[in-house]
Design an enzyme around this catalytic site. Sequence first.
Site, PDB file in Angstrom:
ATOM      1  N   ARG A 137       1.073  10.872 -30.075  1.00  0.00           N
ATOM      2  CA  ARG A 137       0.747  12.143 -29.417  1.00  0.00           C
ATOM      3  C   ARG A 137      -0.560  12.673 -29.971  1.00  0.00           C
ATOM      4  O   ARG A 137      -0.801  12.586 -31.173  1.00  0.00           O
ATOM      5  CB  ARG A 137       1.868  13.154 -29.684  1.00  0.00           C
ATOM      6  CG  ARG A 137       2.778  13.345 -28.508  1.00  0.00           C
ATOM      7  CD  ARG A 137       3.980  14.167 -28.867  1.00  0.00           C
ATOM      8  NE  ARG A 137       3.660  15.522 -29.313  1.00  0.00           N
ATOM      9  CZ  ARG A 137       4.577  16.486 -29.426  1.00  0.00           C
ATOM     10  NH1 ARG A 137       5.832  16.248 -29.135  1.00  0.00           N
ATOM     11  NH2 ARG A 137       4.229  17.685 -29.830  1.00  0.00           N
ATOM     12  N   ARG A 139       5.655   9.127 -35.578  1.00  0.00           N
ATOM     13  CA  ARG A 139       6.225   9.249 -34.232  1.00  0.00           C
ATOM     14  C   ARG A 139       5.331   8.534 -33.211  1.00  0.00           C
ATOM     15  O   ARG A 139       4.115   8.609 -33.258  1.00  0.00           O
ATOM     16  CB  ARG A 139       6.335  10.741 -33.882  1.00  0.00           C
ATOM     17  CG  ARG A 139       6.908  11.002 -32.524  1.00  0.00           C
ATOM     18  CD  ARG A 139       7.425  12.388 -32.402  1.00  0.00           C
ATOM     19  NE  ARG A 139       6.428  13.426 -32.601  1.00  0.00           N
ATOM     20  CZ  ARG A 139       6.716  14.706 -32.541  1.00  0.00           C
ATOM     21  NH1 ARG A 139       7.949  15.102 -32.341  1.00  0.00           N
ATOM     22  NH2 ARG A 139       5.759  15.598 -32.709  1.00  0.00           N
ATOM     23  N   LYS A 183      14.172  18.685 -32.042  1.00  0.00           N
ATOM     24  CA  LYS A 183      14.562  19.641 -30.987  1.00  0.00           C
ATOM     25  C   LYS A 183      14.828  18.931 -29.662  1.00  0.00           C
ATOM     26  O   LYS A 183      15.809  19.204 -28.982  1.00  0.00           O
ATOM     27  CB  LYS A 183      13.455  20.680 -30.742  1.00  0.00           C
ATOM     28  CG  LYS A 183      13.122  21.565 -31.910  1.00  0.00           C
ATOM     29  CD  LYS A 183      12.218  22.706 -31.496  1.00  0.00           C
ATOM     30  CE  LYS A 183      10.867  22.286 -30.957  1.00  0.00           C
ATOM     31  NZ  LYS A 183       9.875  21.881 -31.940  1.00  0.00           N
ATOM     32  N   ARG A 210      -0.073  23.463 -37.201  1.00  0.00           N
ATOM     33  CA  ARG A 210       1.223  23.783 -36.596  1.00  0.00           C
ATOM     34  C   ARG A 210       2.222  24.279 -37.633  1.00  0.00           C
ATOM     35  O   ARG A 210       2.975  25.213 -37.367  1.00  0.00           O
ATOM     36  CB  ARG A 210       1.791  22.549 -35.883  1.00  0.00           C
ATOM     37  CG  ARG A 210       1.070  22.222 -34.603  1.00  0.00           C
ATOM     38  CD  ARG A 210       1.928  21.401 -33.674  1.00  0.00           C
ATOM     39  NE  ARG A 210       2.506  20.248 -34.312  1.00  0.00           N
ATOM     40  CZ  ARG A 210       2.041  18.995 -34.211  1.00  0.00           C
ATOM     41  NH1 ARG A 210       0.976  18.754 -33.482  1.00  0.00           N
ATOM     42  NH2 ARG A 210       2.654  18.004 -34.803  1.00  0.00           N
ATOM     43  N   ARG A 264       7.996  31.370 -29.363  1.00  0.00           N
ATOM     44  CA  ARG A 264       7.335  30.919 -30.591  1.00  0.00           C
ATOM     45  C   ARG A 264       6.679  32.054 -31.341  1.00  0.00           C
ATOM     46  O   ARG A 264       6.145  31.846 -32.418  1.00  0.00           O
ATOM     47  CB  ARG A 264       6.280  29.893 -30.219  1.00  0.00           C
ATOM     48  CG  ARG A 264       6.829  28.464 -30.407  1.00  0.00           C
ATOM     49  CD  ARG A 264       5.775  27.586 -30.631  1.00  0.00           C
ATOM     50  NE  ARG A 264       5.561  26.282 -30.932  1.00  0.00           N
ATOM     51  CZ  ARG A 264       5.906  25.173 -30.324  1.00  0.00           C
ATOM     52  NH1 ARG A 264       6.683  25.170 -29.307  1.00  0.00           N
ATOM     53  NH2 ARG A 264       5.476  24.027 -30.724  1.00  0.00           N
TER      54      ARG A 264
HETATM   55  P1  AMP Z   1       5.917  21.219 -28.690  1.00  0.00           P
HETATM   56  O1  AMP Z   1       6.175  19.974 -27.920  1.00  0.00           O
HETATM   57  O2  AMP Z   1       7.016  22.242 -28.524  1.00  0.00           O
HETATM   58  O3  AMP Z   1       5.579  20.966 -30.102  1.00  0.00           O
HETATM   59  O4  AMP Z   1       4.612  21.895 -28.035  1.00  0.00           O
HETATM   60  C1  AMP Z   1       3.382  21.201 -28.011  1.00  0.00           C
HETATM   61  C2  AMP Z   1       2.243  22.200 -27.893  1.00  0.00           C
HETATM   62  O5  AMP Z   1       2.403  22.978 -26.681  1.00  0.00           O
HETATM   63  C3  AMP Z   1       2.166  23.223 -29.002  1.00  0.00           C
HETATM   64  O6  AMP Z   1       1.479  22.732 -30.143  1.00  0.00           O
HETATM   65  C4  AMP Z   1       1.405  24.350 -28.306  1.00  0.00           C
HETATM   66  O7  AMP Z   1       0.020  24.045 -28.184  1.00  0.00           O
HETATM   67  C5  AMP Z   1       1.984  24.323 -26.900  1.00  0.00           C
HETATM   68  N1  AMP Z   1       3.175  25.191 -26.798  1.00  0.00           N
HETATM   69  C6  AMP Z   1       4.457  24.791 -26.537  1.00  0.00           C
HETATM   70  N2  AMP Z   1       5.292  25.850 -26.505  1.00  0.00           N
HETATM   71  C7  AMP Z   1       4.523  26.939 -26.755  1.00  0.00           C
HETATM   72  C8  AMP Z   1       4.807  28.340 -26.879  1.00  0.00           C
HETATM   73  N3  AMP Z   1       6.042  28.842 -26.725  1.00  0.00           N
HETATM   74  N4  AMP Z   1       3.770  29.175 -27.158  1.00  0.00           N
HETATM   75  C9  AMP Z   1       2.508  28.710 -27.308  1.00  0.00           C
HETATM   76  N5  AMP Z   1       2.183  27.403 -27.212  1.00  0.00           N
HETATM   77  C10 AMP Z   1       3.176  26.521 -26.944  1.00  0.00           C
END
Ligand code: AMP
Length: 245
Positions: free
Chosen positions: A156, A123, A14, A167, A89
């Site tokens: 990470r 990663r 993404k 996740r 999400r």
């Molecule tokens: P990502 O980089 O998009 O995978 O986001 C990393 C983490 O941020 C996720 O595992 C969630 O803990 C939090 N997060 C990011 N976007 C959201 C969202 N729209 N709703 C809830 N938690 C989020």
Amino acid sequence: MRKYVIMGVQGSGKGTQSQLLAADLDIVHISVGDIFRWNVQNHTKMGAYVRRTMAAGELVGDDLVESVVRDRLTQHDWNFGFIIDGFPRDPRQAEFFLESYDIDGVIELDLPDSEVRRRVLNRRLCADCGMDYNLIANSPKVPGQCDMCGGELITREDDTEEALAVRLRDYHNQTNPVLAIFRRKEYVVSVDARPGPEVVQAEIRKRLGLPPAQPAPLGSPPPAQNSPLPAPSTPAPGRKEPASA
Ligand code: AMP
């Protein structure tokens, strides 16, 4: 003005695809995960609050996420539009978003879970400049060291087997209903995320009816990561935003 949402499980590319599209269309890439990571790295009050949730691979509460997105979008630095990554999400976030913004397209990056595991567990991220590496396809010249700035490459905190399992479960349970909401409005283009980044980008552009990307002149720098992401209440970071999944 172009407004896009990009969705896909962790490791589906993404962040990379958003940055390619944003650099070419001069739109702003907004990554909710990057906003949270910036807050964690900079020890803000919000960072302290979300750190454990993120590390466990769980989702941050809808109220906080919605206020972060609202604050970010009211900065109005997106004259030509935006591509938002990691949001919405769940169905509530989708309804909140659609009440406020018309969307030109939702890009779904489709990747089988087995490939997600392979990518995510390999990663690495530069602790200094945020550059993303993948030890399978894009490993650094010197192991453990960033090619761009020499910084240390780290994993990470949420790229572990345990957090990934959570996740993936959340993604399938909560994000699929979001896609169903968007699909009812015919916004969604689903793209196979298994090929290399350029192939995926070309397919996204074709499916969105955009012209092919202009090839960059030889020797030109890689596309800028263009989003100053912290919410208005936080100071601007003195470093590049890390690329998200
Ligand atoms: P990502 O980089 O998009 O995978 O986001 C990393 C983490 O941020 C996720 O595992 C969630 O803990 C939090 N997060 C990011 N976007 C959201 C969202 N729209 N709703 C809830 N938690 C989020």
